[in-house]
Design a protein around this motif. Structure first.
Motif, PDB file in Angstrom:
ATOM      1  N   LYS A   1       0.828  -1.212   0.000  1.00 26.16           N
ATOM      2  CA  LYS A   1       0.000   0.000   0.000  1.00 26.16           C
ATOM      3  C   LYS A   1       0.857   1.255   0.000  1.00 26.16           C
ATOM      4  O   LYS A   1       0.516   2.247  -0.647  1.00 26.16           O
ATOM      5  N   ASP A   2       1.980   1.213   0.720  1.00 25.03           N
ATOM      6  CA  ASP A   2       2.883   2.362   0.764  1.00 25.03           C
ATOM      7  C   ASP A   2       3.483   2.624  -0.615  1.00 25.03           C
ATOM      8  O   ASP A   2       3.615   3.781  -1.036  1.00 25.03           O
ATOM      9  N   LYS A   3       3.830   1.539  -1.346  1.00 21.63           N
ATOM     10  CA  LYS A   3       4.365   1.694  -2.703  1.00 21.63           C
ATOM     11  C   LYS A   3       3.322   2.291  -3.629  1.00 21.63           C
ATOM     12  O   LYS A   3       3.635   3.143  -4.466  1.00 21.63           O
ATOM     13  N   GLU A   4       2.067   1.832  -3.506  1.00 19.71           N
ATOM     14  CA  GLU A   4       1.000   2.325  -4.371  1.00 19.71           C
ATOM     15  C   GLU A   4       0.695   3.791  -4.094  1.00 19.71           C
ATOM     16  O   GLU A   4       0.336   4.544  -5.002  1.00 19.71           O
ATOM     17  N   THR A   5       0.861   4.198  -2.832  1.00 20.30           N
ATOM     18  CA  THR A   5       0.533   5.578  -2.453  1.00 20.30           C
ATOM     19  C   THR A   5       1.679   6.549  -2.746  1.00 20.30           C
ATOM     20  O   THR A   5       1.485   7.584  -3.394  1.00 20.30           O
TER      21      THR A   5
ATOM     22  N   LYS B   1       4.642   5.735  -4.278  1.00 19.24           N
ATOM     23  CA  LYS B   1       5.314   5.360  -5.525  1.00 19.24           C
ATOM     24  C   LYS B   1       6.842   5.432  -5.383  1.00 19.24           C
ATOM     25  O   LYS B   1       7.408   4.798  -4.510  1.00 19.24           O
ATOM     26  N   ILE B   2       7.520   6.237  -6.205  1.00 26.04           N
ATOM     27  CA  ILE B   2       8.984   6.230  -6.218  1.00 26.04           C
ATOM     28  C   ILE B   2       9.571   6.765  -4.909  1.00 26.04           C
ATOM     29  O   ILE B   2      10.735   6.503  -4.578  1.00 26.04           O
ATOM     30  N   LYS B   3       8.776   7.497  -4.133  1.00 28.31           N
ATOM     31  CA  LYS B   3       9.243   8.050  -2.868  1.00 28.31           C
ATOM     32  C   LYS B   3       9.045   7.082  -1.699  1.00 28.31           C
ATOM     33  O   LYS B   3       9.405   7.413  -0.556  1.00 28.31           O
ATOM     34  N   SER B   4       8.499   5.939  -1.967  1.00 28.05           N
ATOM     35  CA  SER B   4       8.203   4.987  -0.902  1.00 28.05           C
ATOM     36  C   SER B   4       9.475   4.391  -0.294  1.00 28.05           C
ATOM     37  O   SER B   4      10.302   3.809  -0.995  1.00 28.05           O
ATOM     38  N   VAL B   5       9.610   4.533   1.019  1.00 31.57           N
ATOM     39  CA  VAL B   5      10.746   3.934   1.724  1.00 31.57           C
ATOM     40  C   VAL B   5      10.588   2.417   1.761  1.00 31.57           C
ATOM     41  O   VAL B   5      11.577   1.675   1.711  1.00 31.57           O
ATOM     42  N   LYS B   6       9.334   1.949   1.848  1.00 29.61           N
ATOM     43  CA  LYS B   6       9.070   0.511   1.909  1.00 29.61           C
ATOM     44  C   LYS B   6       9.508  -0.179   0.620  1.00 29.61           C
ATOM     45  O   LYS B   6       9.863  -1.368   0.642  1.00 29.61           O
ATOM     46  N   LEU B   7       9.505   0.558  -0.491  1.00 25.05           N
ATOM     47  CA  LEU B   7       9.988  -0.002  -1.748  1.00 25.05           C
ATOM     48  C   LEU B   7      11.473  -0.329  -1.643  1.00 25.05           C
ATOM     49  O   LEU B   7      11.924  -1.391  -2.097  1.00 25.05           O
ATOM     50  N   PHE B   8      12.244   0.560  -1.020  1.00 25.79           N
ATOM     51  CA  PHE B   8      13.673   0.308  -0.840  1.00 25.79           C
ATOM     52  C   PHE B   8      13.912  -0.840   0.146  1.00 25.79           C
ATOM     53  O   PHE B   8      14.852  -1.625  -0.017  1.00 25.79           O
ATOM     54  N   TYR B   9      13.053  -0.961   1.168  1.00 25.65           N
ATOM     55  CA  TYR B   9      13.146  -2.107   2.073  1.00 25.65           C
ATOM     56  C   TYR B   9      12.948  -3.408   1.291  1.00 25.65           C
ATOM     57  O   TYR B   9      13.660  -4.393   1.515  1.00 25.65           O
ATOM     58  N   HIS B  10      11.955  -3.384   0.423  1.00 27.43           N
ATOM     59  CA  HIS B  10      11.640  -4.573  -0.378  1.00 27.43           C
ATOM     60  C   HIS B  10      12.803  -4.949  -1.292  1.00 27.43           C
ATOM     61  O   HIS B  10      13.152  -6.130  -1.409  1.00 27.43           O
TER      62      HIS B  10
ATOM     63  N   ILE C   1       8.772  -0.063 -10.067  1.00 26.99           N
ATOM     64  CA  ILE C   1       8.459   1.339 -10.353  1.00 26.99           C
ATOM     65  C   ILE C   1       7.461   1.425 -11.508  1.00 26.99           C
ATOM     66  O   ILE C   1       6.484   2.182 -11.477  1.00 26.99           O
ATOM     67  N   TRP C   2       7.723   0.642 -12.567  1.00 27.44           N
ATOM     68  CA  TRP C   2       6.780   0.618 -13.699  1.00 27.44           C
ATOM     69  C   TRP C   2       5.394   0.170 -13.236  1.00 27.44           C
ATOM     70  O   TRP C   2       4.380   0.765 -13.633  1.00 27.44           O
ATOM     71  N   LYS C   3       5.346  -0.850 -12.377  1.00 23.64           N
ATOM     72  CA  LYS C   3       4.064  -1.404 -11.962  1.00 23.64           C
ATOM     73  C   LYS C   3       3.250  -0.419 -11.127  1.00 23.64           C
ATOM     74  O   LYS C   3       2.034  -0.307 -11.303  1.00 23.64           O
ATOM     75  N   VAL C   4       3.899   0.315 -10.213  1.00 26.47           N
ATOM     76  CA  VAL C   4       3.144   1.231  -9.354  1.00 26.47           C
ATOM     77  C   VAL C   4       2.606   2.423 -10.145  1.00 26.47           C
ATOM     78  O   VAL C   4       1.604   3.037  -9.739  1.00 26.47           O
ATOM     79  N   TYR C   5       3.247   2.755 -11.257  1.00 26.73           N
ATOM     80  CA  TYR C   5       2.768   3.866 -12.085  1.00 26.73           C
ATOM     81  C   TYR C   5       1.799   3.402 -13.179  1.00 26.73           C
ATOM     82  O   TYR C   5       1.190   4.227 -13.849  1.00 26.73           O
TER      83      TYR C   5
END
Length: 239
Positions: free
Chosen positions: A34-38, A40-49, A79-83
């Motif tokens: 949800k954090d990635k979807e909200t 997007k590229i600024k998501s810290v959880k994306l970097f954790y993943h 990144i492509w998927k969340v956008y």
């Protein structure tokens, strides 16, 4: 195994797939998604993943270059998927196809003259059959459930049910254990047991008073059974 590659080399691919299933489906909490979807590229959880992806791939492959490559490409694909505006099953399948393409490229890199970066035989479990079974069972739980959920979403949206009438996420867990049982029956050639499972589910879940719900359950059940049986048959062919 095929003459194109050895069992040991195939085992490396299985471990890469196993690592992907772990990080993309089991070790990625819903709040991260949800954090990635909200954000997007600024998501810290994306970097954790991505960091988790790198660490797990390195743990299973012991190849630093491959782990970096998979981590970076995984980041780009996510990144492509969340956008992406389209959140249908087509986007999900394309996302997974891209990930598996990267895994195959990484696998070819490992087995084609670059084995000095990784010892193909040193690991806790080196039996191909065990890894094939583990990977298949892993895939038939949450990953396959997500595919079925996306495929049946348009029918699920038509059903208006009272959540108090059923346990929270009961359907998801019923589906998981159902697929585990079916896969086990197929592996052991117990196809008759699958028929009894269908009959038991029909008695418990199908209600003529709610036609839409009955049809939705029937569609989901048939998709789940078909995919799991096909998965079991494919596993038996590989083994």
């Amino acid at each position: 195994m095929s003459n194109l590659f050895t069992t040991e080399q195939a085992l490396v691919l299985l471990k890469l797939i196993f690592a992907h299933l772990l990080t993309d489906f089991f070790m990625q909490p819903l709040n991260w998604v949800k954090d990635k979807e909200t954000k997007k590229i600024k998501s810290v959880k994306l970097f954790y993943h991505i960091l988790l992806t790198f660490l797990v791939v390195w743990l299973f492959s012991r190849n630093f270059l491959v782990s970096i490559f998979i981590g970076i490409t995984h980041y780009c694909i996510d990144i492509w998927k969340v956008y992406a505006k389209d959140k249908s099953i087509k986007t999900f399948l394309l996302d997974q196809i891209l990930h598996f393409t990267i895994l195959i490229i990484s696998w070819l890199f490992i087995i084609d003259g670059f084995t000095q970066f990784v010892d193909l035989s040193t690991n806790i479990l080196i039996d191909f059959k065990i890894w094939a079974l583990l990977t298949t069972y892993l895939f038939c739980t949450f990953p396959l459930g997500i595919i079925i959920g996306i495929a049946t979403k348009r029918w699920r949206d038509e059903i208006k049910t009272n959540k108090q009438d059923s346990l929270d996420e009961a359907g998801k867990w019923i589906g998981i254990f159902e697929r585990i049982l079916i896969l086990t029956f197929v592996i052991n050639n117990q196809y008759e047991a699958i028929g009894f499972l269908i009959a038991a589910k029909a008695l418990l879940r199908f209600r003529e008073s709610d036609l839409k719900l009955t049809e939705y359950v029937l569609i989901g059940t048939l998709i789940s059974f078909t995919l799991t049986i096909s998965l079991g048959i494919f596993l038996k062919m590989v083994l």
